[in-house]
Design an enzyme around this catalytic site. Structure first.
Site, PDB file in Angstrom:
ATOM      1  NE  ARG A 256      -2.137   1.880   3.532  1.00  0.00           N
ATOM      2  CZ  ARG A 256      -2.087   1.840   4.805  1.00  0.00           C
ATOM      3  NH1 ARG A 256      -3.424   1.148   5.208  1.00  0.00           N
ATOM      4  NH2 ARG A 256      -1.598   2.688   5.473  1.00  0.00           N
ATOM      5  CG  HIS A 260      -7.198   3.308   5.181  1.00  0.00           C
ATOM      6  ND1 HIS A 260      -7.248   2.153   4.782  1.00  0.00           N
ATOM      7  CD2 HIS A 260      -8.458   3.756   5.296  1.00  0.00           C
ATOM      8  CE1 HIS A 260      -8.534   1.693   4.474  1.00  0.00           C
ATOM      9  NE2 HIS A 260      -9.399   2.785   5.058  1.00  0.00           N
ATOM     10  CE1 TYR A 269      -0.571   2.590   9.089  1.00  0.00           C
ATOM     11  CE2 TYR A 269      -1.682   4.597   9.997  1.00  0.00           C
ATOM     12  CZ  TYR A 269      -1.429   3.748   9.033  1.00  0.00           C
ATOM     13  OH  TYR A 269      -2.094   3.881   7.816  1.00  0.00           O
TER      14      TYR A 269
HETATM   15  C1  LIG Z   1     -17.515  -3.711   8.688  1.00  0.00           C
HETATM   16  C2  LIG Z   1     -16.442  -2.489   8.550  1.00  0.00           C
HETATM   17  N1  LIG Z   1     -15.751  -2.198   9.887  1.00  0.00           N
HETATM   18  C3  LIG Z   1     -14.912  -1.330   9.818  1.00  0.00           C
HETATM   19  C4  LIG Z   1     -14.648  -0.246   8.614  1.00  0.00           C
HETATM   20  C5  LIG Z   1     -13.616   0.752   8.649  1.00  0.00           C
HETATM   21  N2  LIG Z   1     -12.623   0.292   7.611  1.00  0.00           N
HETATM   22  C6  LIG Z   1     -12.566   0.723   6.320  1.00  0.00           C
HETATM   23  S1  LIG Z   1     -11.245  -0.105   5.484  1.00  0.00           S
HETATM   24  C7  LIG Z   1     -10.622  -0.687   6.939  1.00  0.00           C
HETATM   25  C8  LIG Z   1      -9.568  -1.536   6.865  1.00  0.00           C
HETATM   26  C9  LIG Z   1      -9.647  -2.803   5.758  1.00  0.00           C
HETATM   27  O1  LIG Z   1      -8.367  -3.417   5.486  1.00  0.00           O
HETATM   28  P1  LIG Z   1      -8.053  -4.415   4.526  1.00  0.00           P
HETATM   29  O2  LIG Z   1      -9.379  -5.302   4.365  1.00  0.00           O
HETATM   30  O3  LIG Z   1      -6.704  -4.947   4.839  1.00  0.00           O
HETATM   31  O4  LIG Z   1      -8.131  -3.704   3.316  1.00  0.00           O
HETATM   32  P2  LIG Z   1      -7.027  -2.578   2.855  1.00  0.00           P
HETATM   33  O5  LIG Z   1      -7.708  -1.193   2.965  1.00  0.00           O
HETATM   34  O6  LIG Z   1      -5.765  -2.775   3.534  1.00  0.00           O
HETATM   35  O7  LIG Z   1      -6.868  -2.722   1.292  1.00  0.00           O
HETATM   36  C10 LIG Z   1     -11.566  -0.411   8.009  1.00  0.00           C
HETATM   37  C11 LIG Z   1     -11.378  -0.808   9.362  1.00  0.00           C
HETATM   38  C12 LIG Z   1     -15.441  -0.644   7.314  1.00  0.00           C
HETATM   39  N3  LIG Z   1     -15.426  -0.188   6.262  1.00  0.00           N
HETATM   40  N4  LIG Z   1     -16.393  -2.117   7.514  1.00  0.00           N
END
Ligand SMILES: Cc1ncc(C[n+]2csc(CCOP(=O)(O)OP(=O)(O)O)c2C)c(N)n1
Ligand SMILES: [Mg+2]
Lengths: 338, 327
Positions: A256, A260, A269
């Protein structure tokens, strides 16, 4: 198990498998287009013109490689919010993407109703995405189930992050697809973070692919910064699905390259060292170097391509900025389907 | 016209629709060989095969989630939640996904599916086999919520629900399954989603209810008729979209309103009906609006004495009607 294309097809990493030079250049073009569009969105965000950006930077090879193994207009995709490169390959235009960024009335994903990067395009068989992570994994199984009932041979492809594999819908969706041998490909784009939470606090296995066999389907881990490996692994998964042999779980290990989202600061972090070293895994630079190496793309050609894409993104940005906002009168439209 | 029970009416509705449209399939726990734990889908697997009457894994989120995906791939899924009490794991899929997909895609995608859910108590089901869940879902625009009380309405509304291009939560009161019998015509008919029906006309007060409570209200109204109180019983049939004009017209006519449901009183659907009447028919009222609902305890207990104490019944309804008539 991490596989590279060389394990699958001897000599493939040199030749690019069965892909022609023209196709390889087209793949590169999509990677570059995704990157330039993505970077432009951040600029617009920092300029106060776009309230929210979430990036695909670092995921381009995983997405372009996978999408090229699908049949556009036939296969279904359910790409998560990092899927910019996916939707471009499946046929969404840069202008359409920018219409979503600016929440314009003609945004094909939602008419300006959803946050940017919640992609949807019915004609292109891109299925609408929401914000709660993982729900699309259950939908993907259902799209595959319907395909079985209809007797069709479309394949369903969905993507999600490694953090999302902790959700119940990951388990329920994959388990159903495995039990019913549905034509679904589950691509986990593992960038080692869920916002700030590292992979080791998300799961006790080292690879998401390890879970495949537990469901009775192949789980394959692939270097997601290597476009050709992802293409080859996905091509095989597509063949398997179309033959009626069922699902595959693919873990594409990616980086990434941004925070985020535009609302995050990853310096809180991630170490300076890490922020620097991850640049070495940039899939775009890696594929460009490969094409130069193979004499498939000269420095001059790359320069021209960058200029052409830059102009395309300029035009898309301008067209989208000038497009009208949704009329407040339409707030009540489409609560129920007719 | 043959007389059948409510369960048979639903089975007939499923059967007749599946015979006409091979895009329709049923997906849920034990719906196949076993025919569902209540036997609503009994025999359908033999007629339509295991692909169209498909046993799901024991996983409610994907029962609904997969049906959502299937609906977007040109099929007409009917999800069965074995007991409404177990719908909670699918709440996210129903509320965030099914109900919002048409809206969030600006009309591009839609989710034509039915979620059948046996609900309600008075059947010794205790906390987790007795719940009424309608208030959670009737709150959600984009979702339709239907709760029939008679075999005729159940069959006609089910057919409408299957043909509807929206997600429809179809609530079947478990106690009515075999208890309630009624005439159902042999010919193909529909009961539209939306309109309420006055099941018993009356002049002195209006009662609004749905599902099993309709039968208790009719019983209560019948027994009050002897003492000269004329009660109008309105069967809402559909909670969302709600038939507001019929509710207001009846309230204005009688000037007294009783709302009955089995669900907990606080935050129950009766509150919405009361608010609508207070807002739009206040000048016509001759008495405060009265709600009779389940008590505000977490759920219905098992012991007979406790279950009886929880459930509204004809006697409790008669008392409420009497007090209101005398006001
Ligand atoms: C059910 C839910 N809980 C919390 C969130 C907030 N949130 C959005 S993206 C994310 C992290 C997702 O991480 P990952 O699945 O590894 O995908 P990445 O963004 O790293 O590609 C979180 C906690 C959400 N969108 N949906
Ligand atoms: Mg991640």
């Amino acid at each position: 198990m991490t596989v590279s294309i060389a394990d699958l097809v001897p000599g493939a990493s040199e030749s690019g498998g069965d892909l022609s030079a023209a196709t390889l250049r087209e793949m590169f073009r999509f990677m570059l287009l995704a990157r330039v569009l993505d970077e432009r969105m951040w600029l617009l965000n920092r300029a106060g013109k776009a309230p929210f950006v979430i990036s695909c930077q670092g995921h381009e090879a995983a997405q372009v490689g996978a999408a090229f193994a699908l049949t556009r207009g036939k296969d279904f995709t359910l790409p998560y919010y990092r899927g910019l490169a996916t939707v471009l390959v499946m046929g969404m235009t840069p202008t359409e993407v920018m219409l979503g960024l600016f929440a314009r009335a003609t945004d094909p994903s939602s008419g300006g109703r959803q946050m940017p990067a919640h992609y949807s395009h019915r004609r292109l068989k891109i299925i609408t995405q929401s914000s709660p992570v993982g729900t699309q994994i259950a939908h993907a199984a259902g799209v595959g189930l319907a395909e079985r009932i209809k007797g069709g041979d479309a394949v369903v492809w969905t993507s999600f992050g490694e953090g999302t594999t902790s959700q119940g819908d990951f388990h329920e969706g994959i388990n159903l697809a495995a039990v019913q041998q549905l034509p679904v490909i589950f691509q986990c784009e593992n960038n080692e973070y869920a916002i700030s939470v590292p992979q080791k606090q998300q799961m006790a296995v080292t690879s998401v692919a390890d879970r495949g066999p537990a469901y009775g389907i192949p789980g394959i881990s692939v270097d997601g910064t290597d476009l050709l490996s992802v293409y080859e692994v996905t091509r095989r998964a597509v063949e398997r699905a179309r033959r009626g042999d069922g699902s595959t779980l693919i873990e594409a290990r990616v980086v990434r390259l941004t925070a985020h989202s535009s609302d995050d600061n990853d310096r809180t972090y991630r170490s300076q060292r890490e922020l620097k070293s991850m640049r070495l895994s940039d899939p775009l630079a890696r594929f460009a170097a490969y094409l130069h190496d193979q004499d498939m793309l000269s420095e001059a050609e790359e320069r021209d391509l960058r200029a052409e894409i830059g102009a395309e993104v300029d035009a898309a940005t301008e067209a989208a900025e000038q497009a009208p906002m949704p009329d407040p009168e339409t707030l009540h439209n489409y609560v129920y389907a007719l | 016209m043959p007389e059948i029970n409510l369960l048979e009416a639903i089975r007939q509705g499923l059967d007749e629709m599946m015979a006409q449209d091979d895009r329709i399939f049923i997906f849920g726990e034990d719906v196949g060989r076993r025919g569902g734990v209540f036997r609503v889908t009994e025999g359908l697997i033999d007629k339509y095969g295991p692909l169209r009457v498909l046993d799901s894994p024991l996983a409610e989120s994907v029962i609904v989630g997969a049906c959502i995906g299937a609906a977007m791939n040109d099929t007409r899924p009917i999800a069965e939640i074995q007991f409404a009490d177990f719908i909670a794991p699918a709440f996210n899929q129903i509320v965030q996904e099914a109900a919002r997909i048409h809206y969030r895609s600006n009309g591009d995608w839609s989710v034509p599916m039915v979620i059948r859910a046996p609900y309600g108590g008075g059947i010794h089901g205790a906390l987790y086999h007795s719940q009424s869940i309608e208030a959670f879902f009737a709150h959600v625009p984009g979702l339709k919520v239907v709760a029939p009380a008679t075999p005729y309405d159940a069959k006609g509304l089910l057919k409408s629900a299957i043909e509807d291009n929206n997600p429809v939560l179809f609530l079947e009161h478990k106690k009515t399954y075999r208890l309630i019998k009624g005439q159902v015509p042999e010919h193909d008919y529909r009961v539209p989603i939306g309109p309420a029906e006055i099941k018993r006309p009356g002049e002195d007060l209006s009662v609004f209810a749905y599902g099993l409570m309709i039968h208790y209200c009719l019983e209560a109204a019948q027994s009050l008729a002897a003492s000269g109180v004329s009660v109008e019983v309105v069967d809402l049939r559909t909670l969302r979209p709600l038939d507001v004009p019929t509710i207001l017209a009846s309230s204005r006519r009688t000037g007294k309103v009783l709302i009955v449901h089995e669900d907990n009183l606080t935050g129950g659907f009766g509150g919405e009906i009361a608010a609508l009447i207070a807002e739009h028919a206040f000048e016509y009222l001759d008495a405060p609006i009265v709600r009779l609902g389940g008590p505000d305890v977490p759920a219905m207990p098992f012991a007979r004495s406790l279950e009886d104490a929880f459930m509204p019944n004809p006697q409790k309804i008669i008392e409420a009607m009497r007090r209101l008539a005398a006001y």
